[in-house]
Enzyme design. Structure first.
Site, PDB file in Angstrom:
ATOM      1  N   ASP A  33       0.803  -1.213   0.000  1.00 20.96           N
ATOM      2  CA  ASP A  33       0.000   0.000   0.000  1.00 20.96           C
ATOM      3  C   ASP A  33       0.838   1.267   0.000  1.00 20.96           C
ATOM      4  OD1 ASP A  33      -2.370  -1.297  -0.087  1.00 20.96           O
ATOM      5  OD2 ASP A  33      -3.240  -0.100   1.550  1.00 20.96           O
ATOM      6  N   GLU A  63       3.583   1.869  -1.427  1.00 17.00           N
ATOM      7  CA  GLU A  63       4.051   2.269  -2.752  1.00 17.00           C
ATOM      8  C   GLU A  63       2.897   2.825  -3.579  1.00 17.00           C
ATOM      9  OE1 GLU A  63       6.569  -0.473  -4.686  1.00 17.00           O
ATOM     10  OE2 GLU A  63       6.628   0.685  -6.552  1.00 17.00           O
ATOM     11  N   TYR A  64       1.727   2.175  -3.419  1.00 12.19           N
ATOM     12  CA  TYR A  64       0.536   2.679  -4.106  1.00 12.19           C
ATOM     13  C   TYR A  64       0.276   4.123  -3.685  1.00 12.19           C
ATOM     14  CZ  TYR A  64      -4.247   2.955  -5.812  1.00 12.19           C
ATOM     15  OH  TYR A  64      -5.382   3.333  -6.480  1.00 12.19           O
ATOM     16  N   ASP A  65       0.323   4.356  -2.379  1.00 17.94           N
ATOM     17  CA  ASP A  65       0.049   5.701  -1.869  1.00 17.94           C
ATOM     18  C   ASP A  65       1.061   6.726  -2.368  1.00 17.94           C
ATOM     19  OD1 ASP A  65      -2.121   4.752  -0.562  1.00 17.94           O
ATOM     20  OD2 ASP A  65      -1.154   4.580   1.395  1.00 17.94           O
ATOM     21  N   SER A  89     -37.778  -5.455 -13.415  1.00 18.39           N
ATOM     22  CA  SER A  89     -37.768  -5.994 -12.052  1.00 18.39           C
ATOM     23  C   SER A  89     -37.766  -7.514 -12.130  1.00 18.39           C
ATOM     24  CB  SER A  89     -38.974  -5.485 -11.278  1.00 18.39           C
ATOM     25  OG  SER A  89     -40.140  -5.839 -11.973  1.00 18.39           O
ATOM     26  N   GLU A 113     -26.940 -16.772  -9.972  1.00 14.60           N
ATOM     27  CA  GLU A 113     -26.140 -15.720  -9.320  1.00 14.60           C
ATOM     28  C   GLU A 113     -26.705 -15.451  -7.933  1.00 14.60           C
ATOM     29  OE1 GLU A 113     -26.964 -12.362 -11.768  1.00 14.60           O
ATOM     30  OE2 GLU A 113     -25.873 -13.147 -13.495  1.00 14.60           O
ATOM     31  N   LYS A 141     -28.197 -13.230  -5.157  1.00 14.53           N
ATOM     32  CA  LYS A 141     -28.922 -11.968  -5.241  1.00 14.53           C
ATOM     33  C   LYS A 141     -28.425 -11.054  -4.136  1.00 14.53           C
ATOM     34  CE  LYS A 141     -33.584 -10.112  -5.663  1.00 14.53           C
ATOM     35  NZ  LYS A 141     -33.546  -9.126  -4.562  1.00 14.53           N
ATOM     36  N   ASP A 152     -27.962  -8.058  -1.693  1.00 15.42           N
ATOM     37  CA  ASP A 152     -28.934  -7.196  -1.044  1.00 15.42           C
ATOM     38  C   ASP A 152     -28.390  -5.776  -1.047  1.00 15.42           C
ATOM     39  OD1 ASP A 152     -31.233  -6.553   0.171  1.00 15.42           O
ATOM     40  OD2 ASP A 152     -30.805  -7.558   2.069  1.00 15.42           O
ATOM     41  N   ARG A 166     -31.881   2.933 -10.060  1.00 12.49           N
ATOM     42  CA  ARG A 166     -32.910   2.297 -10.871  1.00 12.49           C
ATOM     43  C   ARG A 166     -34.178   3.142 -10.895  1.00 12.49           C
ATOM     44  NH1 ARG A 166     -37.032  -1.120  -9.679  1.00 12.49           N
ATOM     45  NH2 ARG A 166     -37.735  -2.476 -11.364  1.00 12.49           N
ATOM     46  N   GLU A 223     -25.431  -4.082  -8.713  1.00 15.09           N
ATOM     47  CA  GLU A 223     -25.856  -3.706  -7.370  1.00 15.09           C
ATOM     48  C   GLU A 223     -24.701  -3.032  -6.639  1.00 15.09           C
ATOM     49  OE1 GLU A 223     -28.833  -4.798  -5.310  1.00 15.09           O
ATOM     50  OE2 GLU A 223     -29.781  -5.093  -7.265  1.00 15.09           O
ATOM     51  N   TYR A 238     -24.608  -7.235 -12.770  1.00 14.52           N
ATOM     52  CA  TYR A 238     -25.470  -8.398 -13.024  1.00 14.52           C
ATOM     53  C   TYR A 238     -26.020  -8.448 -14.442  1.00 14.52           C
ATOM     54  CZ  TYR A 238     -29.603  -5.442 -12.015  1.00 14.52           C
ATOM     55  OH  TYR A 238     -30.563  -4.464 -12.017  1.00 14.52           O
ATOM     56  N   LYS A 291     -31.151 -17.211 -14.314  1.00 17.41           N
ATOM     57  CA  LYS A 291     -31.379 -16.550 -15.602  1.00 17.41           C
ATOM     58  C   LYS A 291     -31.134 -17.523 -16.740  1.00 17.41           C
ATOM     59  CE  LYS A 291     -29.844 -12.158 -13.748  1.00 17.41           C
ATOM     60  NZ  LYS A 291     -28.813 -11.115 -13.697  1.00 17.41           N
ATOM     61  N   LYS A 317     -36.030 -16.502  -3.014  1.00 11.56           N
ATOM     62  CA  LYS A 317     -35.611 -15.798  -1.803  1.00 11.56           C
ATOM     63  C   LYS A 317     -35.159 -16.761  -0.706  1.00 11.56           C
ATOM     64  CE  LYS A 317     -36.512 -11.391  -2.618  1.00 11.56           C
ATOM     65  NZ  LYS A 317     -37.238 -10.659  -1.602  1.00 11.56           N
ATOM     66  N   CYS A 322     -24.535  -3.944  41.294  1.00 14.16           N
ATOM     67  CA  CYS A 322     -24.408  -5.225  40.596  1.00 14.16           C
ATOM     68  C   CYS A 322     -25.643  -6.104  40.841  1.00 14.16           C
ATOM     69  CB  CYS A 322     -23.154  -5.952  41.061  1.00 14.16           C
ATOM     70  SG  CYS A 322     -23.041  -7.633  40.399  1.00 14.16           S
ATOM     71  N   CYS A 355     -24.410  -9.265  43.037  1.00 13.34           N
ATOM     72  CA  CYS A 355     -23.884  -9.188  44.400  1.00 13.34           C
ATOM     73  C   CYS A 355     -24.198  -7.876  45.104  1.00 13.34           C
ATOM     74  CB  CYS A 355     -22.376  -9.434  44.398  1.00 13.34           C
ATOM     75  SG  CYS A 355     -21.422  -8.073  43.710  1.00 13.34           S
ATOM     76  N   CYS A 385     -19.104  -4.376  37.569  1.00 12.19           N
ATOM     77  CA  CYS A 385     -19.165  -4.649  38.996  1.00 12.19           C
ATOM     78  C   CYS A 385     -17.716  -4.737  39.465  1.00 12.19           C
ATOM     79  CB  CYS A 385     -19.889  -5.976  39.227  1.00 12.19           C
ATOM     80  SG  CYS A 385     -19.560  -6.682  40.849  1.00 12.19           S
ATOM     81  N   CYS A 442     -17.996 -11.444  43.867  1.00 12.25           N
ATOM     82  CA  CYS A 442     -19.287 -11.463  43.175  1.00 12.25           C
ATOM     83  C   CYS A 442     -19.531 -12.869  42.624  1.00 12.25           C
ATOM     84  CB  CYS A 442     -19.269 -10.443  42.044  1.00 12.25           C
ATOM     85  SG  CYS A 442     -20.679 -10.579  40.931  1.00 12.25           S
TER      86      CYS A 442
HETATM   87  O1  D41 Z   1     -27.783  -9.418  -7.345  1.00 14.58           O
HETATM   88  C1  D41 Z   1     -28.861  -8.878  -7.619  1.00 14.58           C
HETATM   89  N1  D41 Z   1     -29.490  -8.175  -6.686  1.00 14.58           N
HETATM   90  C2  D41 Z   1     -29.469  -8.993  -8.964  1.00 14.58           C
HETATM   91  C3  D41 Z   1     -30.510  -8.140  -9.310  1.00 14.58           C
HETATM   92  C4  D41 Z   1     -29.003  -9.925  -9.917  1.00 14.58           C
HETATM   93  N2  D41 Z   1     -27.970 -10.761  -9.626  1.00 14.58           N
HETATM   94  N3  D41 Z   1     -29.584 -10.005 -11.133  1.00 14.58           N
HETATM   95  C5  D41 Z   1     -30.616  -9.188 -11.478  1.00 14.58           C
HETATM   96  N4  D41 Z   1     -31.163  -9.312 -12.715  1.00 14.58           N
HETATM   97  C6  D41 Z   1     -32.171  -8.540 -13.081  1.00 14.58           C
HETATM   98  C7  D41 Z   1     -32.754  -8.713 -14.445  1.00 14.58           C
HETATM   99  C8  D41 Z   1     -32.925 -10.157 -14.764  1.00 14.58           C
HETATM  100  C9  D41 Z   1     -34.089  -8.018 -14.542  1.00 14.58           C
HETATM  101  C10 D41 Z   1     -31.813  -8.102 -15.439  1.00 14.58           C
HETATM  102  C11 D41 Z   1     -31.120  -8.217 -10.573  1.00 14.58           C
HETATM  103  C12 D41 Z   1     -32.196  -7.402 -11.023  1.00 14.58           C
HETATM  104  N5  D41 Z   1     -32.699  -7.603 -12.280  1.00 14.58           N
HETATM  105  C13 D41 Z   1     -32.833  -6.359 -10.240  1.00 14.58           C
HETATM  106  N6  D41 Z   1     -32.375  -5.770  -9.169  1.00 14.58           N
HETATM  107  C14 D41 Z   1     -33.260  -4.863  -8.739  1.00 14.58           C
HETATM  108  C15 D41 Z   1     -34.316  -4.862  -9.581  1.00 14.58           C
HETATM  109  C16 D41 Z   1     -34.065  -5.792 -10.541  1.00 14.58           C
END
Ligand code: D41
Length: 671
Positions: free
Chosen positions: A31, A33-35, A80, A111, A113, A115, A134, A171, A223, A289, A313, A407, A410, A425, A431
């Protein structure tokens, strides 16, 4: 050299290093050297304003605050995702896909998902041009300034064959380690904490002042694709497109896989479910997908969600429940911890009925009352936390929580050190709660390892004053033990045997068993290896203690304080007189391969436990420490390595993964 040429070279160098760091996870320079390089570039840019370039690696610190975010219309709508709530939904999805395309089988890209917050980022001629949220899918907010500060988002793409205009969807998220650090800092300065990493990421992106965003540990993962203008074409498979994005320097998921049919998707879902807790970031499910983009086009979309993708989910990591009461527990060191008793709730894969409240400040910060409805979060292996009170669900008879002024075990005085959040305490081993906790610790597996001395026995021993100080367990006899509840002659004899066996210990275990504040198992081992004898440790000055790996000023202070107490010296002497002993520590063989090196192990390993890895390292002559510092030689990082990895990276310390370690180990062990 001409200034312009030097600037060009510095920028190219920094770009290469960034790619190594964020993509290959293998920085080739420390780091420092990077800095140095970055500072040189900064100086030149300041001196010669003509060379300014918004894509320069220096441009990550944020810009002047905006008064409002502009609006950006997405050239292609951001769709979505439909949800699959169970296996049936997933099978129906697969059936519909196959029926529509008149196919028997189908390849899916799976993949995690993430958050986080979905965004669109546009590179024109390889330069980051625009970033937008978005929003409603048609238009979002212009967050270009904020996204420019995210280190893993390339300001300039690598390679040469990228499209003239490339829009990528992905994301923005906050890794767990960064989130914990951010909240810990907020907590200690009495500021508002974020409920979860997602809220923290959203809050960080919403800043009109991008200099604030620049200080937040945000990350990005692509994504999919958006609008493109290009002379060349991209591969047909979504998975291959993602790999191509990776080669241009855009972060992509390392966990994605192509599988066949619903069965392959289910299998991936099951495998990722078991990995979820160990990941360095929150995921709330899996996205499946259709991998062929030709098939995707043919399937099209309905009401703004593609027919070719679905999200399955995971169980939620946050739930609401009710606080029934708050109890105050006294720990080994006297620290008083408020614990909320909850109506049991299933969250993050387990049933939770207690949540720590840390300290008195936390109760104030949450404005918590007994009877409140609260949001409980359990993510990863972090202990359950109350992250917020649902204010409008407070019942009329909610009870204020009074932190005890003495406490709860005790009745002695409690005190808190200036600058500390924790009340303690001060009664020490007088105690009963502290006595019980220190006995529990003394006999635990990694300390003296007395098998069969469980909670119920410990409670009785302390309550009946049979054990006033840990050394008393070596005075226990059969008739005393048999007088305890649920203790027959056989189990009493077994327990006596276990107590006797525990006398033969090691110096490291013994030091750990003493329960010195802040001296964990790893530090105890460092101390044993460094001082070789208990006497040397007991009379070590603060300076000599500071020379030990893992030991900083606070720990040194606790060690000194511990050995300065006459009562502690008496207990140690009694333990030795009663027969507790350990072999003189062995000196590591001269010329051991890793002699003189200090290693740290972190994350989840696949082929061995962390303990096994540490023993293997020790056998090779290495010191094993529990925390990364400038004294660390190398970090062995398993899955989900978080803050230790980040720290090692920032200190420019070597990091190796389990696969490489295994390979190396074979060569070392045959050396
Ligand atoms: O990792 C994710 N949150 C994620 C979100 C993902 N891996 N793939 C996604 N693919 C899509 C489509 C298929 C519609 C292109 C997404 C989302 N959509 C997405 N995230 C929020 C709204 C839609």
């Amino acid at each position: 050299m001409e200034v312009i040429e030097e600037v060009r070279q510095l920028r190219a160098q920094l770009l290469r290093w960034n790619k190594e760091y964020y993509q290959n996870d293998e920085p080739s320079v420390p780091d420092s050297e990077y800095d140095r390089t970055l500072n040189r570039l900064r100086a030149l840019e300041e001196q010669y304003p003509d060379v300014f370039d918004p894509s320069s690696p220096t441009q990550r610190v944020g810009a002047a605050p905006l008064s409002t975010f502009g609006s950006v219309e997405h050239r292609l709508p951001m769709l979505s995702l439909d949800n699959a709530f169970n296996e049936d939904d997933l099978h129906h999805f697969h059936r519909r896909v196959c029926d529509r395309l008149k196919r028997q089988t189908m390849a899916y890209c799976c993949e995690p998902k993430l958050d986080g917050i979905a965004v669109s980022i546009v590179w024109e001629q390889g330069r980051l041009q625009q970033a937008a949220t978005r929003g409603d899918g048609r238009s979002g907010e212009d967050i270009t300034q904020n996204v420019r500060t995210i280190d893993s988002v390339p300001l300039v793409l690598s390679g040469a064959d990228y499209p003239d205009i490339l829009e990528v969807r992905g994301e923005i998220f906050m890794p767990r380690a960064g989130f914990e650090t951010l909240n810990a800092r907020a907590r200690s300065s009495g500021e508002k904490t974020f409920v979860n990493p997602r809220n923290a990421a959203a809050g960080s992106l919403r800043q009109l002042d991008s200099r604030i965003t620049a200080r937040r540990p945000l990350d990005f993962c692509a994504y999919g694709l958006g609008h493109r203008e290009s002379k060349s074409t991209l591969p047909d498979e979504h998975s291959a497109v993602m790999m191509q994005l990776g080669r241009w320097g855009i972060p992509i998921s390392t966990l994605s896989e192509v599988v066949l049919d619903a069965a392959g998707c289910e299998d991936y879902f099951a495998r990722l479910s078991t990995k979820r807790d160990g990941l360095p970031f929150d995921i709330d499910g899996i996205v499946f997908k259709v991998d062929s983009r030709t098939d995707q086009t043919q399937l099209g979309f309905v009401s703004r969600a593609p027919r070719w993708a679905i999200a399955r989910k995971f169980p939620a990591q946050e739930e609401t429940t009710t606080v029934r009461s708050v109890e105050f527990q006294v720990g080994r060191t006297g620290a008083i911890t408020p614990v909320a008793r909850l109506d049991p709730v299933f969250v993050g894969g387990v049933t939770v009925s207690n949540a720590t409240l840390h300290n008195a400040d936390e109760i104030d910060r949450l404005r918590l009352k007994v009877g409140d409805t609260v949001i409980v979060r359990r993510a990863g292996d972090v202990i359950p936390q109350i992250v917020a009170v649902v204010a409008d669900k407070r019942p009329a008879d909610a009870q204020a929580i009074a932190f005890p002024s003495c406490c709860p075990a005790c009745g002695s005085a409690v005190e808190r050190d200036p600058g500390e959040a924790v009340w303690r305490c001060l009664a020490g081993l007088v105690c009963p709660a502290q006595r019980m906790a220190s006995l529990r610790h003394f006999v635990s597996r990694k300390a003296m390892d007395v098998e069969g001395l469980g909670e119920k026995v410990i409670e009785q021993l302390v309550e009946r004053d049979l054990v006033k100080d840990v050394a008393d367990i070596y005075h226990l006899d059969a008739s005393t033990l048999e007088s305890l509840e649920r203790m027959g002659p056989k189990s009493a004899a077994n327990l006596l045997q276990a107590i006797d066996s525990s006398k033969s210990s090691t110096l490291a275990r013994f030091i750990y068993a003493l329960g010195i504040r802040e001296v964990g198992e790893a530090t105890a081992r460092q101390l044993a290896a460094h001082f070789n004898t208990l006497d040397a440790l007991a009379c070590a000055t603060e300076d000599r203690l500071l020379a030990v790996n893992d030991v900083g000023a606070v720990v040194a202070d606790h060690i000194r304080y511990f050995f300065d107490q006459a009562a502690n010296q008496r207990t140690i002497q009694r333990l030795i007189d009663l027969g507790v002993r350990w072999p003189a520590p062995q000196k590591v063989a001269e010329g051991a391969v890793l002699a003189g090196q200090t290693w740290v192990v972190t994350g989840k390993l696949d082929g061995m436990t962390r303990d096994e890895a540490e023993s293997a390292l020790r056998a090779l002559g290495a010191n094993v420490a529990s925390s990364v510092s400038s004294k660390t030689t190398c970090l062995l990082a398993g899955a989900g390595a978080g803050s230790k990895r980040t720290k090692a990276e920032s200190l420019g310390i070597a990091i190796i993964d389990e696969a490489r370690f295994d390979k190396q180990r074979k060569t070392w062990e045959t050396a």
